[in-house]
Design a protein around this motif. Structure first.
Motif, PDB file in Angstrom:
ATOM      1  N   ALA A 115       1.836   2.842  10.952  1.00 27.20           N
ATOM      2  CA  ALA A 115       2.841   3.152   9.763  1.00 27.20           C
ATOM      3  C   ALA A 115       4.152   2.848   9.889  1.00 27.20           C
ATOM      4  CB  ALA A 115       2.610   4.738   9.860  1.00 27.20           C
ATOM      5  N   ASP A 116       4.864   2.973  11.201  1.00 22.11           N
ATOM      6  CA  ASP A 116       6.125   2.538  11.293  1.00 22.11           C
ATOM      7  C   ASP A 116       6.413   1.053  10.981  1.00 22.11           C
ATOM      8  OD1 ASP A 116       7.133   5.183  11.899  1.00 22.11           O
ATOM      9  OD2 ASP A 116       6.751   4.864  13.948  1.00 22.11           O
ATOM     10  N   MET A 117       5.547   0.442  11.517  1.00 21.01           N
ATOM     11  CA  MET A 117       5.646  -0.957  11.332  1.00 21.01           C
ATOM     12  C   MET A 117       5.341  -1.479   9.940  1.00 21.01           C
ATOM     13  SD  MET A 117       3.837  -4.175  10.780  1.00 21.01           S
ATOM     14  CE  MET A 117       2.308  -3.648  11.095  1.00 21.01           C
ATOM     15  N   LEU A 118       4.618  -0.819   9.060  1.00 20.01           N
ATOM     16  CA  LEU A 118       4.418  -0.978   7.691  1.00 20.01           C
ATOM     17  C   LEU A 118       5.647  -0.606   6.938  1.00 20.01           C
ATOM     18  CD1 LEU A 118       0.571  -0.245   7.491  1.00 20.01           C
ATOM     19  CD2 LEU A 118       1.790  -2.715   7.216  1.00 20.01           C
ATOM     20  N   PHE A 119       5.925   0.662   7.121  1.00 23.32           N
ATOM     21  CA  PHE A 119       7.104   1.096   6.424  1.00 23.32           C
ATOM     22  C   PHE A 119       8.477   0.384   6.711  1.00 23.32           C
ATOM     23  CE2 PHE A 119      10.704   3.882   5.662  1.00 23.32           C
ATOM     24  CZ  PHE A 119      10.305   4.868   4.583  1.00 23.32           C
TER      25      PHE A 119
ATOM     26  N   PRO B 254      12.179   8.960   3.664  1.00 22.22           N
ATOM     27  CA  PRO B 254      11.991   8.533   4.575  1.00 22.22           C
ATOM     28  C   PRO B 254      10.571   8.941   5.580  1.00 22.22           C
ATOM     29  CG  PRO B 254      14.155   9.424   4.576  1.00 22.22           C
ATOM     30  CD  PRO B 254      13.293   9.927   3.411  1.00 22.22           C
ATOM     31  N   ILE B 255      10.010   8.043   6.456  1.00 25.63           N
ATOM     32  CA  ILE B 255       8.878   8.518   7.002  1.00 25.63           C
ATOM     33  C   ILE B 255       9.032   9.326   8.044  1.00 25.63           C
ATOM     34  CG2 ILE B 255       8.901   6.481   8.695  1.00 25.63           C
ATOM     35  CD1 ILE B 255       5.590   6.311   7.911  1.00 25.63           C
ATOM     36  N   ALA B 256       8.299  10.692   7.823  1.00 20.62           N
ATOM     37  CA  ALA B 256       8.464  11.627   8.775  1.00 20.62           C
ATOM     38  C   ALA B 256       7.099  12.691   8.872  1.00 20.62           C
ATOM     39  CB  ALA B 256       9.669  12.423   8.202  1.00 20.62           C
TER      40      ALA B 256
ATOM     41  N   PHE C  34       3.992  10.689   6.539  1.00 20.19           N
ATOM     42  CA  PHE C  34       4.376   9.814   5.138  1.00 20.19           C
ATOM     43  C   PHE C  34       5.896   9.404   4.876  1.00 20.19           C
ATOM     44  CE2 PHE C  34       5.444  10.246   0.894  1.00 20.19           C
ATOM     45  CZ  PHE C  34       4.185   9.767  -0.009  1.00 20.19           C
ATOM     46  N   GLY C  35       5.830   8.386   4.228  1.00 18.95           N
ATOM     47  CA  GLY C  35       7.074   7.847   3.748  1.00 18.95           C
ATOM     48  C   GLY C  35       7.022   7.153   2.377  1.00 18.95           C
TER      49      GLY C  35
ATOM     50  N   MET D 102       3.635   3.749  -0.859  1.00 19.32           N
ATOM     51  CA  MET D 102       3.319   5.187   0.165  1.00 19.32           C
ATOM     52  C   MET D 102       2.702   4.503   1.388  1.00 19.32           C
ATOM     53  SD  MET D 102       2.007   7.789  -2.514  1.00 19.32           S
ATOM     54  CE  MET D 102       3.024   8.299  -4.276  1.00 19.32           C
ATOM     55  N   ILE D 103       3.332   5.078   2.366  1.00 15.05           N
ATOM     56  CA  ILE D 103       2.700   4.870   3.669  1.00 15.05           C
ATOM     57  C   ILE D 103       2.467   6.363   4.165  1.00 15.05           C
ATOM     58  CG2 ILE D 103       2.597   4.183   6.091  1.00 15.05           C
ATOM     59  CD1 ILE D 103       3.329   1.818   4.018  1.00 15.05           C
TER      60      ILE D 103
END
Length: 139
Positions: free
Chosen positions: A95-99, A111-113, A121-122, A133-134
């Motif tokens: 998720a972090d890599m994609l975001f 922001p992703i959190a 989600f972010g 949306m991730i």
């Protein structure tokens, strides 16, 4: 990793998804209203009953998802900004890599959190104008 269409509506998500359900069949996986979120008592008038998130399985691999984007909360739904690609990665790391990768040079909306609904989600618009949306659903 799964990819699903995500649609935003100007207060008509419930009507739209009831229509889609009448065509595709099946049952909703989830229906969340804005009144169910934390601090719902601070929502603008007319927003509480609107759809915060709704999902309708289309087949074993694809879920049609959506929400209302209320004007009372500063959203303006117009053709072109009402569609997202929702990606459900297999891990927080993915998720972090994609975001981080896809949002580089774009505009982060959320922001992703970790979220109150249990997901990591972010959301953002990439540098080419595509909305993403991730959403890593933690077990």
């Amino acid at each position: 990793m799964k990819f699903n269409p995500y649609l935003n509506f100007p207060g008509t998500a419930e009507d739209a998804f009831n229509f889609y359900k009448s065509v595709f069949g099946g049952d909703f996986l989830m229906v969340q209203r804005f009144k169910n979120m934390p601090d719902a008592d601070k929502l603008p008038p007319g927003v509480a009953q609107m759809i915060m998130h709704i999902s309708l399985p289309l087949n074993n691999d694809t879920i049609l998802m959506g929400s209302d984007a209320p004007a009372q909360m500063g959203f303006k739904v117009i053709a072109g900004n009402n569609n997202y690609i929702s990606v459900s990665p297999d891990s927080r790391e993915q998720a972090d890599m994609l975001f981080n990768g896809l949002s580089a040079g774009g505009q982060v909306e959320m922001p992703i959190a970790d979220t109150f609904w249990g997901a990591y989600f972010g959301s953002f618009t990439d540098k080419f104008g595509t909305k993403w949306m991730i959403n890593f659903q933690q077990s």
